[in-house]
Design a protein around this motif. Structure first.
Motif, PDB file in Angstrom:
ATOM      1  N   ASN A 266       1.801  10.627   4.623  1.00 29.41           N
ATOM      2  CA  ASN A 266       2.372  11.966   4.716  1.00 29.41           C
ATOM      3  C   ASN A 266       1.434  13.025   4.156  1.00 29.41           C
ATOM      4  OD1 ASN A 266       2.720  10.924   2.094  1.00 29.41           O
ATOM      5  ND2 ASN A 266       4.346  12.381   1.655  1.00 29.41           N
ATOM      6  N   LEU A 267       0.415  12.604   3.407  1.00 26.97           N
ATOM      7  CA  LEU A 267      -0.536  13.553   2.840  1.00 26.97           C
ATOM      8  C   LEU A 267      -1.765  13.720   3.711  1.00 26.97           C
ATOM      9  CD1 LEU A 267      -0.467  12.587  -0.940  1.00 26.97           C
ATOM     10  CD2 LEU A 267       0.699  14.480   0.167  1.00 26.97           C
ATOM     11  N   ASN A 268      -2.329  12.589   4.182  1.00 27.03           N
ATOM     12  CA  ASN A 268      -3.596  12.728   4.914  1.00 27.03           C
ATOM     13  C   ASN A 268      -3.401  13.088   6.385  1.00 27.03           C
ATOM     14  OD1 ASN A 268      -3.622  10.237   6.623  1.00 27.03           O
ATOM     15  ND2 ASN A 268      -3.622   9.197   4.656  1.00 27.03           N
ATOM     16  N   LYS A 269      -2.153  12.885   6.894  1.00 27.77           N
ATOM     17  CA  LYS A 269      -1.832  13.262   8.281  1.00 27.77           C
ATOM     18  C   LYS A 269      -2.918  12.779   9.257  1.00 27.77           C
ATOM     19  CE  LYS A 269       1.068  17.220   7.135  1.00 27.77           C
ATOM     20  NZ  LYS A 269       1.138  16.949   5.718  1.00 27.77           N
ATOM     21  N   CYS A 270      -3.210  11.500   9.151  1.00 25.72           N
ATOM     22  CA  CYS A 270      -4.263  10.895   9.963  1.00 25.72           C
ATOM     23  C   CYS A 270      -3.651   9.752  10.762  1.00 25.72           C
ATOM     24  CB  CYS A 270      -5.377  10.388   9.053  1.00 25.72           C
ATOM     25  SG  CYS A 270      -6.590   9.382   9.878  1.00 25.72           S
ATOM     26  N   ASP A 271      -3.868   9.738  12.072  1.00 25.01           N
ATOM     27  CA  ASP A 271      -3.223   8.729  12.900  1.00 25.01           C
ATOM     28  C   ASP A 271      -4.114   7.537  13.213  1.00 25.01           C
ATOM     29  OD1 ASP A 271      -5.007   9.905  14.606  1.00 25.01           O
ATOM     30  OD2 ASP A 271      -3.524  10.577  16.077  1.00 25.01           O
ATOM     31  N   PHE A 272      -5.382   7.547  12.759  1.00 26.09           N
ATOM     32  CA  PHE A 272      -6.277   6.424  13.083  1.00 26.09           C
ATOM     33  C   PHE A 272      -6.559   5.537  11.877  1.00 26.09           C
ATOM     34  CE2 PHE A 272      -9.334   9.492  11.475  1.00 26.09           C
ATOM     35  CZ  PHE A 272     -10.229   8.713  10.764  1.00 26.09           C
ATOM     36  N   ALA A 273      -6.138   5.969  10.692  1.00 30.11           N
ATOM     37  CA  ALA A 273      -6.403   5.189   9.480  1.00 30.11           C
ATOM     38  C   ALA A 273      -5.202   5.261   8.540  1.00 30.11           C
ATOM     39  CB  ALA A 273      -7.646   5.709   8.766  1.00 30.11           C
ATOM     40  N   LYS A 274      -5.114   4.266   7.658  1.00 31.95           N
ATOM     41  CA  LYS A 274      -4.019   4.215   6.684  1.00 31.95           C
ATOM     42  C   LYS A 274      -4.601   4.094   5.290  1.00 31.95           C
ATOM     43  CE  LYS A 274       0.421   1.898   5.876  1.00 31.95           C
ATOM     44  NZ  LYS A 274       1.209   3.096   6.202  1.00 31.95           N
ATOM     45  N   VAL A 275      -4.006   4.832   4.339  1.00 33.86           N
ATOM     46  CA  VAL A 275      -4.434   4.815   2.935  1.00 33.86           C
ATOM     47  C   VAL A 275      -3.229   4.503   2.060  1.00 33.86           C
ATOM     48  CG1 VAL A 275      -5.524   6.084   1.057  1.00 33.86           C
ATOM     49  CG2 VAL A 275      -6.111   6.637   3.429  1.00 33.86           C
ATOM     50  N   ILE A 276      -3.375   3.512   1.181  1.00 35.83           N
ATOM     51  CA  ILE A 276      -2.280   3.204   0.253  1.00 35.83           C
ATOM     52  C   ILE A 276      -2.843   3.012  -1.159  1.00 35.83           C
ATOM     53  CG2 ILE A 276      -0.928   2.146   2.097  1.00 35.83           C
ATOM     54  CD1 ILE A 276      -2.163  -0.135  -0.665  1.00 35.83           C
ATOM     55  N   PHE A 277      -1.941   3.061  -2.139  1.00 32.80           N
ATOM     56  CA  PHE A 277      -2.301   2.796  -3.531  1.00 32.80           C
ATOM     57  C   PHE A 277      -1.261   1.835  -4.087  1.00 32.80           C
ATOM     58  CE2 PHE A 277      -2.571   3.534  -8.075  1.00 32.80           C
ATOM     59  CZ  PHE A 277      -3.923   3.727  -8.290  1.00 32.80           C
ATOM     60  N   THR A 278      -1.707   0.705  -4.618  1.00 31.70           N
ATOM     61  CA  THR A 278      -0.766  -0.309  -5.082  1.00 31.70           C
ATOM     62  C   THR A 278      -0.168   0.053  -6.439  1.00 31.70           C
ATOM     63  OG1 THR A 278      -2.458  -1.654  -6.183  1.00 31.70           O
ATOM     64  CG2 THR A 278      -2.040  -2.095  -3.845  1.00 31.70           C
TER      65      THR A 278
ATOM     66  N   MET B  99      -7.718   1.087   2.208  1.00 35.90           N
ATOM     67  CA  MET B  99      -7.641   1.867   3.436  1.00 35.90           C
ATOM     68  C   MET B  99      -8.293   1.096   4.578  1.00 35.90           C
ATOM     69  SD  MET B  99     -10.264   4.867   2.107  1.00 35.90           S
ATOM     70  CE  MET B  99      -9.895   5.974   3.442  1.00 35.90           C
ATOM     71  N   GLN B 100      -7.823   1.398   5.797  1.00 34.99           N
ATOM     72  CA  GLN B 100      -8.369   0.704   6.965  1.00 34.99           C
ATOM     73  C   GLN B 100      -8.254   1.593   8.191  1.00 34.99           C
ATOM     74  OE1 GLN B 100      -7.424  -3.591   7.969  1.00 34.99           O
ATOM     75  NE2 GLN B 100      -6.566  -2.656   9.795  1.00 34.99           N
ATOM     76  N   ILE B 101      -9.279   1.555   9.025  1.00 25.05           N
ATOM     77  CA  ILE B 101      -9.195   2.150  10.352  1.00 25.05           C
ATOM     78  C   ILE B 101      -8.392   1.190  11.224  1.00 25.05           C
ATOM     79  CG2 ILE B 101     -10.486   2.882  12.393  1.00 25.05           C
ATOM     80  CD1 ILE B 101     -12.814   3.574  10.527  1.00 25.05           C
ATOM     81  N   LEU B 102      -7.359   1.686  11.858  1.00 21.36           N
ATOM     82  CA  LEU B 102      -6.415   0.827  12.583  1.00 21.36           C
ATOM     83  C   LEU B 102      -6.931   0.462  13.973  1.00 21.36           C
ATOM     84  CD1 LEU B 102      -3.209   2.792  11.566  1.00 21.36           C
ATOM     85  CD2 LEU B 102      -4.191   0.761  10.452  1.00 21.36           C
TER      86      LEU B 102
ATOM     87  N   PHE C 207     -11.777   9.214   1.341  1.00 23.02           N
ATOM     88  CA  PHE C 207     -12.430  10.202   2.189  1.00 23.02           C
ATOM     89  C   PHE C 207     -12.176   9.815   3.649  1.00 23.02           C
ATOM     90  CE2 PHE C 207     -14.556  10.110  -1.800  1.00 23.02           C
ATOM     91  CZ  PHE C 207     -15.032  11.397  -2.037  1.00 23.02           C
ATOM     92  N   ILE C 208     -11.719  10.766   4.446  1.00 27.58           N
ATOM     93  CA  ILE C 208     -11.397  10.485   5.838  1.00 27.58           C
ATOM     94  C   ILE C 208     -11.995  11.580   6.714  1.00 27.58           C
ATOM     95  CG2 ILE C 208      -9.554  10.077   7.513  1.00 27.58           C
ATOM     96  CD1 ILE C 208      -7.713   9.626   4.977  1.00 27.58           C
ATOM     97  N   ASP C 209     -12.954  11.202   7.549  1.00 31.38           N
ATOM     98  CA  ASP C 209     -13.502  12.122   8.538  1.00 31.38           C
ATOM     99  C   ASP C 209     -12.626  12.009   9.780  1.00 31.38           C
ATOM    100  OD1 ASP C 209     -14.839  13.380  10.616  1.00 31.38           O
ATOM    101  OD2 ASP C 209     -16.804  12.559  10.119  1.00 31.38           O
TER     102      ASP C 209
END
Length: 233
Positions: free
Chosen positions: A7-19, A230-233, A94-96
């Motif tokens: 909901n913060l990075n608003k990126c549809d090709f990658a996912k970021v999480i913090f455990t 994080m991972q590019i999906l 970091f997400i380009d």
């Protein structure tokens, strides 16, 4: 088990999480568990042996899964999760969004002082032709200025290096000094051209929230770790 930053990075090709502290990411089984939960490719999970420096490793098809001494990691390959371990230090994603490149860094006070984020941004620009206007950043939970007591000497060390900052890099309570790693890292990002509106920082203190996070300081130098993954999906 984890905090989702979609909901913060608003990126549809990658996912970021913090455990969270439900997992100890220093343990093989918990790393496998989070990858399974996220549908990340555990076999390709890549991370560093972190040494509080400012080296950034580029992950390509030839070194997936290799462990190198570094505190930053970057890739443009899909299906390759990358990870940074923390237990009070700052993690930054970091997400380009244009060139589909992702990276993350481990920035304790040493990595912050050595400006590892500057190294990351320069790698994104030179290797992947990233434009800073297209880079979004997510700052993970870390020890806040509410709790990060340091020596006066360390405060002066940062003052001397970041003389151009108009922000207060620390606070004083009584005769004690508290360093603001969040604010310093935000300053470094903006100094490198990252837009303020592209920096997402929930300002969550790992030391304060003992129900959610491990803390190296609060838990007497615990070996337990959380992670930004994080991972590019």
């Amino acid at each position: 088990m984890y905090m989702d930053f979609d909901n913060l990075n608003k990126c549809d090709f990658a996912k970021v999480i913090f455990t969270t502290k439900e997992l100890d990411m220093s343990i093989f089984e918990d790393r496998k568990k989070i990858c399974k939960c996220l549908n990340f490719n555990f076999d390709n999970l890549t991370y560093n042996k972190q040494v509080h420096g400012n080296d950034v490793v580029i992950v390509d098809k030839d070194n997936i899964g290799n462990i190198e001494e570094a505190d930053g990691i970057i890739t443009n390959i899909a299906d390759v999760p990358i990870m940074i371990f923390v237990a009070d230090c700052v993690s930054i994603a970091f997400i380009d969004i244009q060139n589909k490149v992702i990276g993350c860094v481990h920035a304790g006070w040493r990595g912050t002082y050595k400006e590892i984020s500057s190294i990351m941004i320069n790698k994104m620009k030179t290797v992947f032709k990233s434009n800073v206007e297209n880079i979004k950043c997510v700052i993970g939970p870390a020890i806040g200025s509410c709790c990060y007591e340091v020596s006066h000497d360390l405060v002066e060390k940062f003052n001397e290096k970041f003389t151009n900052s108009t922000e207060n890099l620390y606070i004083i309570r009584g005769e004690k000094y508290y360093l603001d790693l969040f604010k310093i890292n935000e300053f470094i990002l903006m100094k490198n051209g990252i837009k303020r509106e592209n920096i997402f920082n929930p300002n969550l203190c790992t030391y304060c929230d003992e129900n959610t996070f491990h803390s190296y300081r609060r838990e007497n130098t615990t070996s337990k770790r959380m992670a930004m993954v994080m991972q590019i999906l």
